[in-house]
Design a protein around this motif. Structure first.
Motif, PDB file in Angstrom:
ATOM      1  N   GLN A   1      17.628   6.827  -4.054  1.00  0.00           N
ATOM      2  CA  GLN A   1      18.105   6.440  -5.387  1.00  0.00           C
ATOM      3  C   GLN A   1      17.092   5.606  -6.156  1.00  0.00           C
ATOM      4  N   THR A   2      16.321   4.762  -5.435  1.00  0.00           N
ATOM      5  CA  THR A   2      15.427   3.822  -6.102  1.00  0.00           C
ATOM      6  C   THR A   2      13.952   4.187  -5.989  1.00  0.00           C
ATOM      7  N   GLY A   3      13.610   5.009  -5.004  1.00  0.00           N
ATOM      8  CA  GLY A   3      12.214   5.326  -4.754  1.00  0.00           C
ATOM      9  C   GLY A   3      11.470   4.255  -3.991  1.00  0.00           C
ATOM     10  N   GLN A   4      12.156   3.189  -3.598  1.00  0.00           N
ATOM     11  CA  GLN A   4      11.517   2.055  -2.932  1.00  0.00           C
ATOM     12  C   GLN A   4      11.976   1.917  -1.484  1.00  0.00           C
ATOM     13  N   GLY A   5      11.029   1.594  -0.617  1.00  0.00           N
ATOM     14  CA  GLY A   5      11.372   1.254   0.749  1.00  0.00           C
ATOM     15  C   GLY A   5      11.833  -0.191   0.839  1.00  0.00           C
ATOM     16  N   GLN A   6      12.065  -0.654   2.058  1.00  0.00           N
ATOM     17  CA  GLN A   6      12.443  -2.052   2.258  1.00  0.00           C
ATOM     18  C   GLN A   6      12.167  -2.447   3.699  1.00  0.00           C
ATOM     19  N   SER A   7      12.301  -3.740   3.973  1.00  0.00           N
ATOM     20  CA  SER A   7      12.075  -4.256   5.323  1.00  0.00           C
ATOM     21  C   SER A   7      13.407  -4.435   6.041  1.00  0.00           C
ATOM     22  N   ILE A   8      13.403  -4.172   7.343  1.00  0.00           N
ATOM     23  CA  ILE A   8      14.605  -4.263   8.169  1.00  0.00           C
ATOM     24  C   ILE A   8      14.291  -5.161   9.361  1.00  0.00           C
ATOM     25  N   ASP A   9      15.165  -6.092   9.628  1.00  0.00           N
ATOM     26  CA  ASP A   9      14.995  -7.071  10.709  1.00  0.00           C
ATOM     27  C   ASP A   9      16.145  -6.898  11.693  1.00  0.00           C
ATOM     28  N   ILE A  10      15.873  -6.265  12.838  1.00  0.00           N
ATOM     29  CA  ILE A  10      16.893  -5.976  13.851  1.00  0.00           C
ATOM     30  C   ILE A  10      16.580  -6.784  15.107  1.00  0.00           C
ATOM     31  N   ALA A  11      17.553  -7.548  15.597  1.00  0.00           N
ATOM     32  CA  ALA A  11      17.334  -8.414  16.761  1.00  0.00           C
ATOM     33  C   ALA A  11      18.288  -8.056  17.893  1.00  0.00           C
ATOM     34  N   LEU A  12      17.766  -8.098  19.118  1.00  0.00           N
ATOM     35  CA  LEU A  12      18.618  -7.909  20.285  1.00  0.00           C
ATOM     36  C   LEU A  12      19.722  -8.958  20.317  1.00  0.00           C
TER      37      LEU A  12
ATOM     38  N   THR B   1       0.818  -1.213   0.000  1.00  0.00           N
ATOM     39  CA  THR B   1       0.000   0.000   0.000  1.00  0.00           C
ATOM     40  C   THR B   1       0.856   1.270   0.000  1.00  0.00           C
ATOM     41  N   ASN B   2       2.095   1.164   0.457  1.00  0.00           N
ATOM     42  CA  ASN B   2       3.020   2.307   0.474  1.00  0.00           C
ATOM     43  C   ASN B   2       4.406   1.802   0.103  1.00  0.00           C
ATOM     44  N   PRO B   3       4.706   1.720  -1.204  1.00  0.00           N
ATOM     45  CA  PRO B   3       5.983   1.146  -1.640  1.00  0.00           C
ATOM     46  C   PRO B   3       7.209   1.880  -1.116  1.00  0.00           C
ATOM     47  N   ARG B   4       7.051   3.126  -0.717  1.00  0.00           N
ATOM     48  CA  ARG B   4       8.192   3.892  -0.213  1.00  0.00           C
ATOM     49  C   ARG B   4       8.439   3.678   1.283  1.00  0.00           C
ATOM     50  N   LEU B   5       7.552   2.920   1.920  1.00  0.00           N
ATOM     51  CA  LEU B   5       7.637   2.744   3.374  1.00  0.00           C
ATOM     52  C   LEU B   5       8.819   1.863   3.754  1.00  0.00           C
ATOM     53  N   ILE B   6       9.589   2.310   4.717  1.00  0.00           N
ATOM     54  CA  ILE B   6      10.674   1.525   5.311  1.00  0.00           C
ATOM     55  C   ILE B   6      10.136   0.920   6.607  1.00  0.00           C
ATOM     56  N   CYS B   7      10.041  -0.399   6.665  1.00  0.00           N
ATOM     57  CA  CYS B   7       9.475  -1.101   7.827  1.00  0.00           C
ATOM     58  C   CYS B   7      10.598  -1.740   8.637  1.00  0.00           C
ATOM     59  N   CYS B   8      10.768  -1.303   9.858  1.00  0.00           N
ATOM     60  CA  CYS B   8      11.823  -1.829  10.723  1.00  0.00           C
ATOM     61  C   CYS B   8      11.208  -2.585  11.890  1.00  0.00           C
ATOM     62  N   SER B   9      11.512  -3.876  11.992  1.00  0.00           N
ATOM     63  CA  SER B   9      11.071  -4.693  13.119  1.00  0.00           C
ATOM     64  C   SER B   9      12.221  -4.847  14.108  1.00  0.00           C
ATOM     65  N   VAL B  10      11.950  -4.596  15.374  1.00  0.00           N
ATOM     66  CA  VAL B  10      12.927  -4.777  16.444  1.00  0.00           C
ATOM     67  C   VAL B  10      12.386  -5.886  17.350  1.00  0.00           C
ATOM     68  N   THR B  11      13.074  -7.019  17.364  1.00  0.00           N
ATOM     69  CA  THR B  11      12.617  -8.163  18.145  1.00  0.00           C
ATOM     70  C   THR B  11      13.761  -8.725  18.975  1.00  0.00           C
ATOM     71  N   GLY B  12      13.432  -9.709  19.807  1.00  0.00           N
ATOM     72  CA  GLY B  12      14.460 -10.319  20.631  1.00  0.00           C
ATOM     73  C   GLY B  12      15.399 -11.205  19.846  1.00  0.00           C
ATOM     74  N   TYR B  13      14.809 -12.058  18.972  1.00  0.00           N
ATOM     75  CA  TYR B  13      15.620 -13.100  18.338  1.00  0.00           C
ATOM     76  C   TYR B  13      15.449 -13.140  16.818  1.00  0.00           C
ATOM     77  N   GLY B  14      14.939 -12.059  16.249  1.00  0.00           N
ATOM     78  CA  GLY B  14      14.761 -12.013  14.805  1.00  0.00           C
ATOM     79  C   GLY B  14      13.341 -12.347  14.402  1.00  0.00           C
ATOM     80  N   ARG B  15      12.930 -11.764  13.293  1.00  0.00           N
ATOM     81  CA  ARG B  15      11.539 -11.901  12.857  1.00  0.00           C
ATOM     82  C   ARG B  15      11.236 -13.290  12.315  1.00  0.00           C
ATOM     83  N   ASP B  16      12.217 -13.961  11.712  1.00  0.00           N
ATOM     84  CA  ASP B  16      11.964 -15.228  11.048  1.00  0.00           C
ATOM     85  C   ASP B  16      12.767 -16.393  11.632  1.00  0.00           C
TER      86      ASP B  16
END
Length: 414
Positions: A189-200, A115-130
């Protein structure tokens, strides 16, 4: 010039410390941060007391300046719809839900980016999203234990110890900021967002640094050395004659020569072949350190600080927190600032450490009261009418704090 992130909109769905530390840094750099909170209880840290400032948790105050509080019930379809609408208007979304909870709230990063291709989605979790452990909540104390830090912290014969602040939370928040800034650079540069997976977990292992490298390349388990260093001697605290401590950091052989021959004028400690090299000093620390301890016990802390600094020996006093925050160094860096809040009065805080010459961080604004900006954000960002906002308030889906006083004055060094 404008602040570095002026014009960037951040949808902040985080609470406690790692996520809020990330979004506060983005806010310090000029981003507009919409902090979504439960309409009744708000961020967990609002209730972590003592200490308090006029019944407000100082823990909450530490990580939430420069934000706008929007109080919404994410458990309701209406609250979720509002969040999705905000996501369509945001540049960055940061959340620290368990993956299952994020899915329950409809916060799947793939769908959000559709719905928002430019959105940068950052998940902060304990052990990773996947990961296989994605279902486990992340708590700094537990991660300090699991990542091995407690095994290397404390006295050699004492129990494992945690560090006095939640540093894995903090470094995780910092890692999230770095990744988000990199994603913003790519989007330019690209006009596109992306997903970020940050783990403690990842951040904790990374912060083992040289300790991890030592084990991975030798297979030898590191131990605890108290205030001493496993690889450098003398590099530890010493008790002075007045009962206060100094922190001595002799990092190379030349500094050790100056310590013995010039500062202490005990040539035998330099001429002894056992101590001429750092390897020799670490091997024979049990012989050398007691000799140095006896010498430092002869004079006061102030004497040794002045004397050792005169000979360019790295040394510092072991301070209390209060002494550090009121020190000459803190004053010289204008490190402590204050803002005025209409309910709390003066709020004192540590200034952002990010010092940019042309685009500095914004002047701090007091952390918001729960729901303080619900009406403002719904009205200005989503174009909602007063009637629509009132309906959410009456239904309990939103909390609207109607106090309209300004939350701060320009920051002052304090």
């Amino acid at each position: 010039m404008k602040a570095p992130l002026a014009g960037i909109k951040v949808l902040d769905l985080t609470r406690v410390l790692a996520g809020p530390w990330c979004t506060m840094t983005l806010a310090d750099l000029g981003a507009e941060v919409w902090k979504i909170e439960h309409p009744n209880r708000g961020d967990d840290t609002r209730h972590w007391v003592p200490p308090t400032l006029k019944d407000v948790s100082t823990y909450y105050l530490t990580a939430n300046r420069n934000k706008k509080s929007v109080a919404l019930d994410l458990g309701s379809p209406e609250g979720q719809a509002v969040v999705h609408e905000l996501a369509r208007n945001a540049d960055i979304l940061v959340e620290n839900f368990l993956p299952a909870t994020a899915a329950k709230f409809g916060l799947d990063h793939r769908k959000l980016r559709e719905t928002n291709p430019r959105l940068i989605c950052c998940s902060v979790t304990g052990y990773g999203r996947d990961s296989d452990f994605a279902h486990r909540p992340g708590y700094d104390f537990v991660l300090q234990a699991e990542c091995g830090f407690m095994a290397i912290t404390g006295e050699a014969q004492g129990p494992p110890m945690r560090l006095g602040v939640a540093f894995i939370d903090l470094v995780t928040g910092m890692n999230a900021v770095q990744a988000i800034l990199a994603a913003l650079h790519v989007r330019a540069q690209t006009g596109q967002g992306q997903s970020i997976d940050i783990a403690l977990w990842d951040s904790g292992l990374q912060f083992l640094a040289n300790v991890a490298s030592g084990y991975l390349n030798t297979g030898v388990e590191p131990g605890r050395y108290g205030n001493a260093h496993p690889s450098i001697v003398p590099y530890q605290t010493f008790l002075c004659g007045d009962g206060r401590f100094i922190a001595l950091a002799v990092g190379n052989d030349e500094q050790y020569r100056r310590l013995c021959c010039e500062a202490l004028q005990v040539l035998s400690l330099w001429e002894d072949e056992r101590f001429r090299t750092n390897l020799g000093r670490t091997t024979n620390r049990d012989i050398l350190v007691p000799v140095l301890a006896e010498i430092f016990g002869r004079e006061t802390q102030s004497y040794w600080l002045e004397h050792l600094k005169k000979h360019n020996i790295p040394v510092g006093e072991v301070r209390t927190v209060g002494e550090a925050l009121t020190s000459a160094e803190a004053h010289s860096r204008d490190a402590i600032v204050s803002v005025e809040d209409p309910l709390l009065g003066k709020i004192r805080m540590v200034r952002s450490p990010l010092r940019l010459s042309d685009t500095p961080p914004v002047s701090p604004v007091a952390p918001p009261r729960l729901g303080q900006h619900t009406e403002e954000v719904l009205r200005t960002v989503l174009g909602w009418s007063a009637e629509e906002i009132s309906r959410l308030k009456v239904s309990g889906i939103a909390t609207v704090n109607m106090i309209n006083e300004p939350t701060s004055q320009p920051s002052q060094t304090s």
